[in-house]
Design an enzyme around this catalytic site. Structure first.
Site, PDB file in Angstrom:
ATOM      1  N   GLU A 156       0.793  -1.233   0.000  1.00 48.65           N
ATOM      2  CA  GLU A 156       0.000   0.000   0.000  1.00 48.65           C
ATOM      3  C   GLU A 156       0.829   1.290   0.000  1.00 48.65           C
ATOM      4  O   GLU A 156       0.762   2.085   0.960  1.00 48.65           O
ATOM      5  CB  GLU A 156      -0.936   0.012   1.213  1.00 48.65           C
ATOM      6  CG  GLU A 156      -1.915  -1.126   1.223  1.00 48.65           C
ATOM      7  CD  GLU A 156      -2.974  -0.997   2.309  1.00 48.65           C
ATOM      8  OE1 GLU A 156      -2.765  -0.254   3.286  1.00 48.65           O
ATOM      9  OE2 GLU A 156      -4.028  -1.627   2.167  1.00 48.65           O
ATOM     10  N   GLU A 341      -5.660  -8.303   0.487  1.00 51.11           N
ATOM     11  CA  GLU A 341      -6.263  -8.000   1.793  1.00 51.11           C
ATOM     12  C   GLU A 341      -7.724  -7.638   1.613  1.00 51.11           C
ATOM     13  O   GLU A 341      -8.097  -6.973   0.642  1.00 51.11           O
ATOM     14  CB  GLU A 341      -5.590  -6.798   2.495  1.00 51.11           C
ATOM     15  CG  GLU A 341      -4.268  -7.075   3.138  1.00 51.11           C
ATOM     16  CD  GLU A 341      -3.679  -5.830   3.805  1.00 51.11           C
ATOM     17  OE1 GLU A 341      -4.440  -5.041   4.401  1.00 51.11           O
ATOM     18  OE2 GLU A 341      -2.455  -5.677   3.711  1.00 51.11           O
TER      19      GLU A 341
END
Ligand code: BGC
Length: 431
Positions: A156, A341
């Site tokens: 991320e 995720e």
């Protein structure tokens, strides 16, 4: 029904579960008063550094076929250029045990935390960051490449940059959009260098290397207001898409490009094609409006639709968004996709079962439409150190009693085990 080779698993990260590493920027940051809710620190976390065999056994019992974990850079390279062989041996043991349990590992090289020496030498903004990360990636993949073929360079990037350099909520606590853009650019360059290093280190030619991109659904609060439309476009083009599109198109969104030009000779065009799979972390939707009061956040105010169902952290639960994001990004990249995720903070475990089924139904439908999704990683296996939120936010399929470190599988964990075993969603729970 999910395809025969579809992987079901969970995701974690080192700082959030291992405990016992005092050599990171996060360890220091958490000790500064008022930074982390409840004054929590990652010092002990789930004590997985010593309890990992139990956690591998737990995954095996739940019928998991994959697991995403991260390596703590500060453990492997505690001082510049000095590799700790014992730390690498530890990770070798973990990866070996996972494989023996029939669980295919996916390893993230950089999941938010930095060794203290990297922070002290300029952190993400240092000119040398790409070389430092590439050298570390080369060492790790050389040492562990026989046990792992799925690698994530950076987790991320856009979240790390926004939290650390724009909102100032994470280390190094900077609040400057212009600095955030520079950090973003440095991470892009670092990813390209790590991608090349990982492939160079992979003697057997088996490595598949990607990024775990955090992708949200972003919609205007008032679709007729030009300001809200502009805020929506800005958030999409910067936070949501910039990094990923640099990898698919070799181009950066214009304003970011102008603000991040450097003399270093890195060309964004070189980023094109530097991912072998697309990792998508999906959690929620934002409804945004233009706000003159939020100059520091690029004039974007984020909210959720009225009456929406939310998690313990107030994030909207919006399963349709996962299908949307998978289709849009697959159309762009046309490479295999993993949901790296997806999860929900739900201490009472009253929403997680429904959440799982509804999100997996979106994955199943996307596959039926031709999106090449290869696996799903639920965040998370265990309750863990949720960064600035501390231990209060509970994302685990397995509950952790922090006083005793006892693990207790939640009902949603049992449900996920059944889904993984049958490779199908329970009929009565489908909407
Ligand atoms: C991160 C995790 C985090 C999770 C839940 C993701 O942004 O990769 O480290 O715990 O979301 O907030």
């Amino acid at each position: 029904m999910f395809p025969r080779h579809f992987l079901f698993g969970t995701a974690t990260s080192a700082t959030q579960v291992e405990g016992g590493c005092t050599n990171t920027d996060w360890y220091d940051f958490a000790r500064r008063p008022g930074r982390i809710k409840g004054g929590d620190t990652p010092e002990i976390a789930c004590d997985q550094w010593s309890r990992w065999p139990e956690d591998v056994a737990l995954q095996q019992r739940l019928g998991m076929t994959t697991h995403r974990l991260s390596i703590e850079w500060a453990r492997v390279e505690p001082r510049p250029g000095e590799i700790d062989a014992a730390a690498l041996d530890h990770y070798r043991a973990v990866l070996g045990a996972l494989r023996d349990a029939g669980i295919e590992p996916m390893v993230t090289l950089h999941h938010f935390s930095l060794p203290r020496w990297v922070r002290d030498a300029g952190g993400l903004l240092a000119d040398a960051l790409p070389e430092r990360l590439a050298r570390y990636a080369l060492r790790v993949v050389s040492a562990l490449g026989d046990l792992c073929s799925l690698w994530v360079t950076i987790n991320e990037p856009s979240v790390l940059v926004a939290q650390g350099y724009m909102l100032g909520a994470w280390p190094p606590g900077v609040q400057s959009p212009v600095t955030a853009i520079r950090a973003h650019h440095r991470l892009l360059e670092a990813h390209v260098a790590m991608y090349r290093a990982a492939h160079a280190a992979d003697a057997q030619g088996r490595a598949r290397v990607g990024v775990a991109h955090h992708v949200r659904v972003v919609q205007p609060e008032r679709p007729r207001r030009p300001g809200d439309l502009a805020a929506t476009a800005l958030m999409r083009r910067t936070f949501n898409e910039a990094f990923g599109r640099a990898l698919t198109e070799g181009k950066l969104y214009g304003p970011l490009d102008v603000l991040s030009r450097s003399k270093r000779g890195f060309r964004v065009a070189d980023a094109r094609g530097t991912q072998d799979f697309l990792g998508i972390n999906y959690y929620s939707r934002d409804v945004v409006r233009f706000s003159a009061a939020r100059a520091a956040e690029m004039f974007v105010a984020r909210g959720i639709p009225e009456g929406a169902e939310v998690s313990d952290l107030g994030w909207e639960i919006y399963p349709e968004g996962l299908g949307e994001v998978l289709r849009a990004w697959y159309a762009r990249a046309k490479i295999p996709v993993y949901v790296t995720e997806n999860g929900v903070a739900d201490a009472a475990d009253t929403r997680r079962g429904r959440f799982l089924v509804d999100h997996l139904a979106q994955v199943e439908a996307a596959i039926a439409d031709g999106v090449d999704v290869r696996g799903y990683y639920h965040w998370s296996l265990l309750d863990n150190f949720e960064w600035a939120e501390g231990y209060a936010a509970r994302f685990g399929l397995v509950e952790v009693d922090y006083a005793t470190q006892e693990r207790r599988v939640r009902p949603s964990g049992e449900l996920y085990a059944r889904i993984a075993r049958e490779r199908a969603l329970p009929g009565p729970m489908r909407r």
